[in-house]
Design a protein around this motif. Structure first.
Motif, short mmCIF file in Angstrom:
data_model
loop_
_atom_site.label_atom_id
_atom_site.label_comp_id
_atom_site.label_asym_id
_atom_site.label_seq_id
_atom_site.Cartn_x
_atom_site.Cartn_y
_atom_site.Cartn_z
N THR A 164 0.83 -1.20 0.00
CA THR A 164 0.00 0.00 0.00
C THR A 164 0.86 1.24 0.00
OG1 THR A 164 -1.69 -1.17 1.23
CG2 THR A 164 -1.83 1.21 1.20
N THR A 165 0.53 2.20 -0.85
CA THR A 165 1.28 3.46 -0.89
C THR A 165 1.02 4.25 0.39
OG1 THR A 165 1.01 3.51 -3.26
CG2 THR A 165 1.67 5.56 -2.21
N PRO A 166 2.08 4.76 1.08
CA PRO A 166 1.89 5.54 2.29
C PRO A 166 1.03 6.76 2.05
CG PRO A 166 4.21 5.01 1.95
CD PRO A 166 3.49 4.62 0.71
N ALA A 167 0.30 7.17 3.11
CA ALA A 167 -0.60 8.31 2.96
C ALA A 167 0.13 9.56 2.52
CB ALA A 167 -1.32 8.56 4.29
N SER A 168 1.36 9.74 3.03
CA SER A 168 2.11 10.96 2.70
C SER A 168 2.51 11.00 1.24
CB SER A 168 3.35 11.07 3.57
OG SER A 168 4.23 10.01 3.29
N ASP A 169 2.45 9.85 0.55
CA ASP A 169 2.89 9.81 -0.83
C ASP A 169 1.72 9.80 -1.81
OD1 ASP A 169 5.12 9.67 -2.60
OD2 ASP A 169 4.59 7.60 -3.04
N ARG A 170 0.47 9.75 -1.29
CA ARG A 170 -0.65 9.59 -2.21
C ARG A 170 -0.86 10.81 -3.09
NH1 ARG A 170 -3.85 6.84 2.57
NH2 ARG A 170 -3.03 4.74 2.32
N ALA A 171 -0.45 11.97 -2.59
CA ALA A 171 -0.62 13.18 -3.40
C ALA A 171 0.22 13.13 -4.66
CB ALA A 171 -0.26 14.42 -2.59
N THR A 172 1.31 12.37 -4.63
CA THR A 172 2.19 12.24 -5.78
C THR A 172 2.32 10.77 -6.15
OG1 THR A 172 4.10 12.17 -4.33
CG2 THR A 172 3.50 14.31 -5.21
N ALA A 173 1.19 10.04 -6.10
CA ALA A 173 1.25 8.60 -6.23
C ALA A 173 1.58 8.13 -7.64
CB ALA A 173 -0.09 7.99 -5.80
N ALA A 174 1.45 8.98 -8.66
CA ALA A 174 1.84 8.55 -10.00
C ALA A 174 3.33 8.24 -10.01
CB ALA A 174 1.54 9.66 -11.01
N PRO A 175 3.72 6.99 -10.31
CA PRO A 175 5.13 6.60 -10.19
C PRO A 175 6.03 7.45 -11.08
CG PRO A 175 3.71 4.67 -10.45
CD PRO A 175 2.86 5.86 -10.71
N GLN A 176 7.14 7.92 -10.50
CA GLN A 176 8.14 8.65 -11.25
C GLN A 176 9.19 7.63 -11.69
OE1 GLN A 176 7.98 11.85 -11.95
NE2 GLN A 176 6.16 12.31 -10.75
N LEU A 177 9.09 7.14 -12.92
CA LEU A 177 9.98 6.11 -13.41
C LEU A 177 11.08 6.72 -14.27
CD1 LEU A 177 7.38 3.37 -14.41
CD2 LEU A 177 8.57 3.69 -12.23
N VAL A 178 12.20 6.01 -14.36
CA VAL A 178 13.30 6.42 -15.22
C VAL A 178 13.32 5.47 -16.41
CG1 VAL A 178 15.78 6.66 -15.41
CG2 VAL A 178 14.64 7.38 -13.33
N ARG A 212 10.98 4.87 -3.63
CA ARG A 212 10.35 4.28 -4.80
C ARG A 212 11.42 3.77 -5.76
NH1 ARG A 212 6.82 7.80 -5.98
NH2 ARG A 212 4.96 6.58 -5.51
N HIS A 213 11.25 2.53 -6.22
CA HIS A 213 12.13 1.95 -7.23
C HIS A 213 11.75 2.54 -8.58
CE1 HIS A 213 14.27 -0.65 -9.78
NE2 HIS A 213 13.54 -1.76 -9.70
N GLN A 214 12.64 3.36 -9.15
CA GLN A 214 12.34 4.05 -10.41
C GLN A 214 12.86 3.34 -11.65
OE1 GLN A 214 14.01 7.95 -8.99
NE2 GLN A 214 12.11 8.74 -9.84
N GLY A 215 13.66 2.29 -11.43
CA GLY A 215 14.25 1.60 -12.56
C GLY A 215 15.60 2.17 -12.94
N LEU A 216 16.40 1.37 -13.69
CA LEU A 216 17.73 1.78 -14.14
C LEU A 216 18.60 2.27 -12.98
CD1 LEU A 216 16.87 3.57 -17.50
CD2 LEU A 216 17.76 1.27 -17.17
N HIS A 217 18.50 1.54 -11.85
CA HIS A 217 19.29 1.82 -10.64
C HIS A 217 19.01 3.17 -10.02
CE1 HIS A 217 22.02 -1.64 -10.17
NE2 HIS A 217 21.88 -1.78 -11.47
N HIS A 218 17.89 3.81 -10.35
CA HIS A 218 17.51 5.08 -9.74
C HIS A 218 16.41 4.85 -8.72
CE1 HIS A 218 19.78 6.83 -13.01
NE2 HIS A 218 19.56 8.05 -12.56
N MET A 219 16.32 5.78 -7.76
CA MET A 219 15.25 5.69 -6.76
C MET A 219 14.82 7.10 -6.38
SD MET A 219 16.94 4.88 -3.07
CE MET A 219 17.60 6.27 -2.12
N GLN A 220 13.66 7.16 -5.71
CA GLN A 220 13.10 8.43 -5.26
C GLN A 220 12.71 8.31 -3.79
OE1 GLN A 220 8.89 9.54 -6.24
NE2 GLN A 220 9.89 11.05 -7.54
N PHE A 221 13.15 9.26 -2.96
CA PHE A 221 12.80 9.23 -1.54
C PHE A 221 11.31 9.51 -1.37
CE2 PHE A 221 12.04 11.48 2.46
CZ PHE A 221 12.55 10.57 3.37
#
Length: 613
Positions: free
Chosen positions: A2-16, A461-470
């Protein structure tokens, strides 16, 4: 998960994606290939057992470029040669006082060049510079000193209030020798440091060239998940890794660059990341006493800065300032820091015209670091060493283990999980001065028998291509005003207030701010008596740093506890200070103390327009 409440405002995954990564990589290689290679070679050459130290690196820069500007503080300026000589005098003065390799030297100052001089002088001897938080007072400051057992403490005159929060008799038990650095005469029981420096030689101490990278350089205080501050250990090796990876490869300063630093030097963001980037490039560091949103860009122009360091909240404060015609009238081309939230990233970069945002992720006690070396948007970047993002149970705030061997499992691309970093010979864990506290952060048998991983306590968040987002922090620590707040420390202070029977402290999100604001659920000794909000606020301000004083109160008849008799905070965090959900009495901190929550304040909080003192 489940996506944390604090992250729901920006829940669209930021992928690389490769379509993002390849153009960014090509632009970076084309413009900064030399610096990328220099940083990469520096990283590959580093080994914990090699000879080397921070003091040696600075002395080498001073020998190569003696007349180049090194540090600026207000109207004072030092070249590399001048600053190296100053640090050498500090080293010889400490040595004459009996400080030896492995000893701790406490450094208690506001933000000024003297901090770096005493730190550099200390580490040149192989001693450990203990960076004391100048906002700590009384028992918290005493606790920090007990953790590091300093052989000597140097106090700047601007920190007299912190000094006097410790009675002279207690100071003597915490450390035998206290030095005073300033223009005014010292208190009776302190030695005037200027007298020692006046007779100290300025040549490089020979001990500097005998040190090895694995030796400890700093103690940096961090609030962990279990109460009072912990002293994390920063080695010369990790400082140099940051210099090469985050500074040279990530920020890519050049010798003519000027980095503006409004962050406190008792944190690694300033002391290691920013200063390391400057020293690695042979560039110039500008120090200011504290951050000011209204003066920031005027200062940047005044010092002709080409880069600056930040935390996410600083960027939000700047973005909230009224737009000005000269918002882009500056020389800044790059910035380095952490916590720039995805929802304001593009707006900040476009408004102020910053070409390169070197967002990073690490922690004072963490053995790895991530850096946005390619300049991609909304990411903390990549790390070439071993890490994993594993599934979490958000109700228990524990990583999920499954199967016969009870191993953990990695999240998929786009999902959020707990960041853990593997402990290896190339990425050793320096940990804390307290071995038990260090072991408590180690996860074992994670993917195979015998492996060991550091638990960062952070959701990413696992963004792919060895990148991540806090995404968020876990546990009993939350971050507010750029500082870690330990809930048990605040609970302890509240529990000593005569009107409070029990206190549960946790962090809650506030629209328009970064981090989490402090909230305390209280049961009172005399529930029928009205709460004296002014008196309680006054008491908390005298016993806690300002950033740790709770912004919200919730008065309850009793507290729910877990099966192990720990306070249950999951529901409290979820309900926050919403009067449509919480039916207990709610109070909010105002300049006049704690006042009952009103509809007007609630609406301002919801709209992100309410401002706290």
């Amino acid at each position: 998960m489940t996506t944390p409440a604090s992250d729901r405002a920006t829940a669209a995954p930021q992928l690389v994606r490769l379509t993002d990564w390849i153009p960014a990589a090509w632009r970076t290689v084309r413009t900064d290939l030399r610096l990328l290679l220099k940083g990469l070679v520096g990283l590959l050459r580093l080994r914990p057992t090699r000879l080397g130290s921070i003091g040696q690196t600075f002395a080498q820069q001073a020998a190569r470029h003696p007349e180049r500007q090194a540090v600026v503080c207000g109207d004072r300026r030092w070249t590399y040669a001048e600053f190296n000589a100053w640090a050498n005098r500090c080293a010889h003065a400490l040595q004459a006082a009996g400080v030896r390799q492995g000893d701790s030297v406490g450094v208690l100052f506001d933000n000024r060049a003297e901090v770096l001089a005493w730190v550099l002088g200390t580490v040149k001897l192989g001693a450990i510079a203990t960076l004391l938080n100048n906002q700590q007072r009384g028992e918290v400051l005493a606790h920090s000193l007990r953790l590091s057992t300093p052989a000597l403490v140097v106090v700047g005159e601007a920190c007299a209030e912190a000094l006097h929060s410790l009675p002279p008799a207690e100071r003597a038990t915490l450390c035998e020798r206290w030095w005073w650095e300033g223009e005014t005469p010292p208190p009776d029981d302190l030695v005037w440091a200027q007298e020692r420096l006046a007779v100290a030689p300025s040549h490089n101490p020979p001990e500097t060239d005998t040190l090895r990278l694995h030796q400890p350089a700093f103690h940096i205080y961090t609030s962990g998940t279990t109460g009072l501050p912990k002293a994390s250990v920063m080695s010369h090796y990790r400082w140099h890794r940051c210099m090469s990876g985050m500074g040279i490869m990530g920020l890519r300063l050049r010798p003519e660059d000027v980095l503006y630093c409004p962050l406190p030097l008792y944190h690694n963001n300033a002391l290691t990341v920013s200063w390391g980037a400057v020293v690695g490039a042979g560039a110039s560091l500008v120090l200011v006493p504290k951050f000011s949103a209204s003066r920031f860009w005027d200062d940047v122009r005044r010092y002709q800065a080409t880069s600056f360091c930040y935390i996410g909240e600083l960027c939000r404060y700047l973005l909230n300032q009224p737009a000005r015609p000269d918002d882009r009238a500056h020389r800044v081309r790059a910035m380095i820091g952490n916590g720039l939230r995805p929802e304001i990233w593009d707006a900040f970069q476009q408004r102020f015209g910053i070409d390169h945002i070197a967002e990073f992720y690490t922690a004072s006690e963490c053995n790895l670091a991530f850096i946005n070396a390619l300049g991609l948007p909304r990411t903390t970047g990549l790390c070439p060493l071993s890490y994993a993002i594993v599934r979490m149970d958000l109700d228990t705030e524990q990583p999920v283990r499954s199967g016969r061997r009870q191993h953990m499992s990695r999240v998929q691309r786009g999902e959020v999980g707990l960041l853990i970093t593997e402990i290896t010979t190339r990425a050793p864990l320096d940990g804390y001065t307290d071995a038990k506290a260090t072991e408590a952060k180690v996860l074992r048998n994670v993917f195979k028998k015998g492996d060991a991983w550091f638990n960062t306590g952070d959701l990413v968040r696992h963004q792919g291509l060895h990148h991540m987002q806090f995404v968020d922090r876990l546990g009993d620590t939350f971050r507010w005003k750029g500082e870690n707040v330990a809930t048990t420390e605040v609970e302890g202070v509240l529990a000593h207030q005569p009107e409070v029977a029990e206190a549960v402290v946790y962090g809650v999100t506030v629209p328009g701010t970064d981090g989490r604001a402090g909230m305390a659920a209280l049961t009172l000794r005399s529930p029928d008596q009205p709460l004296d909000g002014m008196a309680l606020a006054r008491a908390l301000y005298t016993q806690l740093p300002r950033y740790a004083v709770p912004l919200f109160l919730r008065l309850r008849d009793d507290h729910a506890v877990t099966a192990t008799f720990k306070y249950s905070k999951v529901v409290l965090k979820r309900e926050g200070y919403d009067p449509t959900v919480v039916h207990d009495a709610l109070y909010v901190l105002t300049p006049g103390g704690y006042m009952p929550m009103t509809g007007e304040i609630w609406q301002a909080l919801s709209a992100g327009t309410h401002r706290f003192d």
